[in-house]
Every structure is written in structure tokens, then in C-alpha cells.
Design an enzyme around this catalytic site. Structure first.
Site, PDB file in Angstrom:
ATOM      1  N   ARG A  70      68.267 -14.025 -28.189  1.00  0.00           N
ATOM      2  CA  ARG A  70      67.050 -14.392 -28.924  1.00  0.00           C
ATOM      3  C   ARG A  70      65.825 -14.332 -28.029  1.00  0.00           C
ATOM      4  NH1 ARG A  70      67.934 -19.911 -30.772  1.00  0.00           N
ATOM      5  NH2 ARG A  70      66.819 -20.500 -28.895  1.00  0.00           N
ATOM      6  N   TYR A  93      43.490  -7.568 -44.533  1.00  0.00           N
ATOM      7  CA  TYR A  93      44.732  -7.319 -45.275  1.00  0.00           C
ATOM      8  C   TYR A  93      45.055  -8.539 -46.160  1.00  0.00           C
ATOM      9  CZ  TYR A  93      49.805  -6.257 -45.520  1.00  0.00           C
ATOM     10  OH  TYR A  93      51.103  -5.988 -45.915  1.00  0.00           O
ATOM     11  N   ASP A 103      43.489  -7.218 -36.136  1.00  0.00           N
ATOM     12  CA  ASP A 103      44.529  -6.377 -36.724  1.00  0.00           C
ATOM     13  C   ASP A 103      44.119  -4.930 -36.462  1.00  0.00           C
ATOM     14  OD1 ASP A 103      46.182  -4.835 -38.395  1.00  0.00           O
ATOM     15  OD2 ASP A 103      46.296  -6.395 -39.933  1.00  0.00           O
ATOM     16  N   LYS A 128      54.221   0.630 -39.396  1.00  0.00           N
ATOM     17  CA  LYS A 128      53.435   1.789 -39.805  1.00  0.00           C
ATOM     18  C   LYS A 128      53.664   2.950 -38.826  1.00  0.00           C
ATOM     19  CE  LYS A 128      52.082  -0.844 -43.132  1.00  0.00           C
ATOM     20  NZ  LYS A 128      50.933  -1.723 -43.122  1.00  0.00           N
TER      21      LYS A 128
END
Ligand SMILES: *Cc1c(COP(=O)(O)O)cnc(C)c1O
Length: 399
Positions: A63, A118, A190, A215
């Protein structure tokens, strides 16, 4: 090839195309194989009780990191420039946004978010941060230094996104950062549209640079991933909040993202070039009122774009002349090469209808006609234009 740290040292001073190829790999740690293999694993074993208690060894528990996360983070850090102190990986772009915000604020703080951000970023602020005593308000994306007028005494974070989602306004990031820093706020950006290949937020005053790795980094519509790059001022808090929260990314997805990075520069260049060809063709069409793309001469954001960005990608929007929205839908439905779906940055072209008006609170959105967002993929650009001609024929039959 040199070890990872030596390789990092070697590719300092090189160009991003070279860094995309050399970053985050260490073949002779893997019997000479070029790519870091996928390490499926949770438990990491130690040789003795004493070693376990001393957390000795390169990895302690998956993790907290494994060879795949180390390779991908290293490669990404190399792209963000000399101000990048560290990179965290998250399981989606939205998770990158939410954890970056969580690392930047505490109860009692206020957050300023660009009105063009967004949509899910707004939802996280309005519906989740609000439950923990963090208040959010929105600002005009064109405000620049005038955000000073809407900052509160307790504003601790300013969230920018340029160009804006769907509507493509540019933002003056250095001017915003100057005002925010003078008032004790950090700046989050962003940067999914430009990627660090075309704009490095940490070089222009931002403290946290976010990308939806889903993306262009992944690039093949087959991975969900988020990336946050932090400067020295924000890295400890980001690393702490992400680490203590237990979010992590699966090794297969990290492998695919690193594979995507290798070809990012060539893909992005083609997406951008084909996108501009289509955008200019659309500008000549009588059905089109405006193309929203900051790289176009005459776009309101073009001066900032030319000052700060070195390129773009294949995503932009079109405003049609006034017509029934059903005609715009007929245009989209007649396309055969453009898929209809969320997300973008994969190899394929996409088209979606949208309306920014309902979400806006600091500005009004009234473009005058129906709006469609296009993602220009890696298909032949003449074939895409022929497909769009089919769309216009269907639109005509509808009006
Ligand atoms: C898609 C997108 C995100 C969210 O990424 P996911 O991986 O889908 O969660 C964030 N910001 C922008 C600008 C996006 O386009």
C-alpha cells in the site's frame, strides 16, 4: 542502464521526449528486461523480527509503494520540473483533485474555485468538503489578479484549471498565484489538458499540479489514474494525507500508465495538430458560431496561451449558430468515427453535447447556440473531417 537514482541524475537537463523514454526504469534490477515487471503483491517479507520492527528494506507493505509506483512516480516527477518535491498516485483524476484539496485545507478554511472547473471538482467541494467545515465559493476564470477582491481572510486554497473544462477559458496562473501567496493561500491547478509537456504549473506559481492520468498519460481508454505533483511547500502534507488515508493504485494500472508515458509526446503532438486542423476547418463552416480553443488566433485566451503554454492537445468545443438543440444532437448521432462518451485522451475521437449554464455561480454562460465538445483522436484527419461533414448534413436535414 544506470540505477533509478543515477538515471534521474542523467536525464536532468534533457528534453521531455527523452525523459519520457528514460525515466522510471532500471532494466538491470530486472535481469535486463526493458520494462519494470508488474509486482502483484501485498505482503513484503523481512528476514528477521528485528528487521521487521526497524522497517528495514526498500519496501515494507505494498500500500505504501512497490517497484511499479516508484517507477511511475519517478518518471512523472521528472516531467514536472525542478520545483517538484514529490508525486502521489491516486486511483482516478477526481481522487487526485479531492486528495490534493484535503491536503491543502482544514476545518474553518475557505476555498476559491474557478467557475470553469471540472464539474465533479465542484461537487466534491460543495457536497463533501462542506461536511468538514470547509466552505467553497467560485470566481470568474478571467479574474487574474482580481481574485484579490473575492478572497476571504480564511481563504487557504485557490483552485484553477486552464483551459476551463468544456468552456476553455484561459487563466492567468502566475497573477493568481502571486495574489494567493501574498494572502497565505496555496494554488492547486488541474493541468489535465496541457499535461506537464506543454505547461508546468509548478514553474508558474502553482503549489500542487493535478492530472487525470486516465486521459493522455494512459492514452488508451483502459486505465483510471490520478496524479498530484507537489512543490516543497506542499509535499509533506500531500504525502501524509494520501499515505494515512490508504488510497493506492493497482500494479497493472501503474504498468499501463508507465507504458502510456513512453509515447505521450508523439501522441499528444498528433492530437494537437489534428485538433487544430479540425478546429480551423470548423471555423469556416456556416453552422459554426465559434470554436473554443485557446491556441486559435483571436481566441480570448490566446495571449495567455502563447505566453505560458508550449502546445495543447486534441480537446476543444464548438458553439453552433442558434438552432434547436435537436439539430446539434442529430449532428453528433450521425458521426461514425466519433464515439459518444465521457472522458478523453484516448486514441479515439469523441463528441458530447454539454451545457455549462446550470453549474455556474460566479459567471453566466450563454454562448447563443448549442455546444458540443470534441476530442480529436489519432484517426486520419481527412477521414474525421469527412465524418463531420456527414454530421452537418444530418444537422441540415433537421433545421
Ligand atoms: C476527466 C477529468 C478529471 C477526472 O479524471 P477521472 O480519472 O475521470 O476521475 C479531472 N479533471 C479534468 C479536467 C478531466 O477532464
Amino acid at each position: 542502464m544506470a540505477s533509478l537514482s543515477q538515471a534521474e541524475e542523467l536525464h536532468r537537463g534533457t528534453h521531455h521526449e527523452t525523459r519520457l523514454v528514460t525515466g522510471g526504469r532500471d532494466p538491470f534490477a530486472h535481469f535486463g528486461f526493458v520494462n519494470t515487471p508488474v509486482y502483484h503483491g501485498s505482503t513484503v517479507l523481512f528476514r528477521s523480527a528485528a528487521e521487521f520492527l526497524a522497517h528495514r528494506g526498500r519496501y515494507q507493505y505494498a500500500r505504501r509503494g512497490n517497484p511499479n509506483s516508484e517507477a511511475l512516480e519517478g518518471a512523472l516527477q521528472g516531467l514536472e520540473g525542478p520545483n517538484c518535491a514529490g508525486v502521489s498516485l491516486l486511483p482516478s483524476g477526481l481522487a487526485a483533485i479531492s486528495f490534493a484539496l484535503l491536503s491543502a485545507v482544514k476545518s474553518g478554511d475557505h476555498v476559491l474555485v474557478s467557475d470553469s472547473a471540472y464539474g465533479p471538482t465542484r461537487n466534491f467541494c460543495d457536497k463533501v468538503l462542506s461536511r468538514y467545515g470547509v466552505e467553497t465559493s467560485y470566481f470568474d476564470p478571467l479574474a487574474g489578479a482580481a481574485i484579490a477582491d473575492v478572497m476571504h481572510d480564511n481563504t487557504r486554497a485557490v483552485f484553477v484549471e486552464a483551459p476551463g473544462s468544456l468552456s476553455f477559458e484561459m487563466q492567468d496562473v502566475p497573477a493568481i498565484a502571486k495574489v494567493a501567496h501574498a494572502r497565505g493561500a496555496v494554488v492547486l491547478m488541474d493541468n489535465t489538458w496541457a499535461t506537464p509537456l506543454n505547461f508546468r504549473p509548478l514553474d508558474h506559481g502553482a503549489d500542487l499540479a493535478i492530472q487525470a492520468g486516465t486521459k493522455y498519460i494512459a492514452g488508451h481508454s483502459d486505465v483510471m489514474l490520478g496524479v498530484v505533483a507537489a512543490n516543497a511547500a506542499t509535499w509533506n502534507d500531500l504525502h501524509h494525507v494520501v499515505g494515512e488515508s490508504g488510497v493506492c493504485v493497482g500494479p497493472d494500472d501503474m504498468y499501463l500508465a508507465l507504458r502510456g508515458l513512453r509515447t505521450l509526446a508523439v501522441r499528444l503532438e498528433r492530437h494537437y495538430r489534428s485538433g487544430l486542423t479540425v478546429a480551423r476547418w470548423l471555423q469556416q463552416r456556416p453552422e459554426v458560431a465559434r470554436v473554443l480553443h485557446p491556441a486559435l488566433e483571436g481566441d480570448p485566451g490566446n495571449a495567455i496561451f502563447r505566453r505560458d503554454f508550449t502546445g495543447g492537445c486534441g480537446l476543444f468545443s464548438v458553439v453552433f449558430e442558434p438552432m434547436p438543440v435537436t439539430a446539434a444532437h442529430a449532428f453528433i448521432d450521425a458521426l461514425t468515427l466519433f464515439g459518444i462518451g465521457a472522458s478523453w485522451g484516448g486514441f479515439e475521437s469523441l463528441a458530447i453535447p454539454f451545457d455549462c449554464a446550470p453549474a455556474r455561480t460566479a459567471t453566466t454562460w450563454n454562448p447563443g447556440g448549442p455546444t458540443v465538445r470534441l476530442h480529436i483522436g489519432l484517426e486520419n484527419v481527412d477521414d474525421l473531417i469527412a465524418d463531420l461533414e456527414r454530421g452537418f448534413a444530418a444537422m441540415k436535414a433537421c433545421t
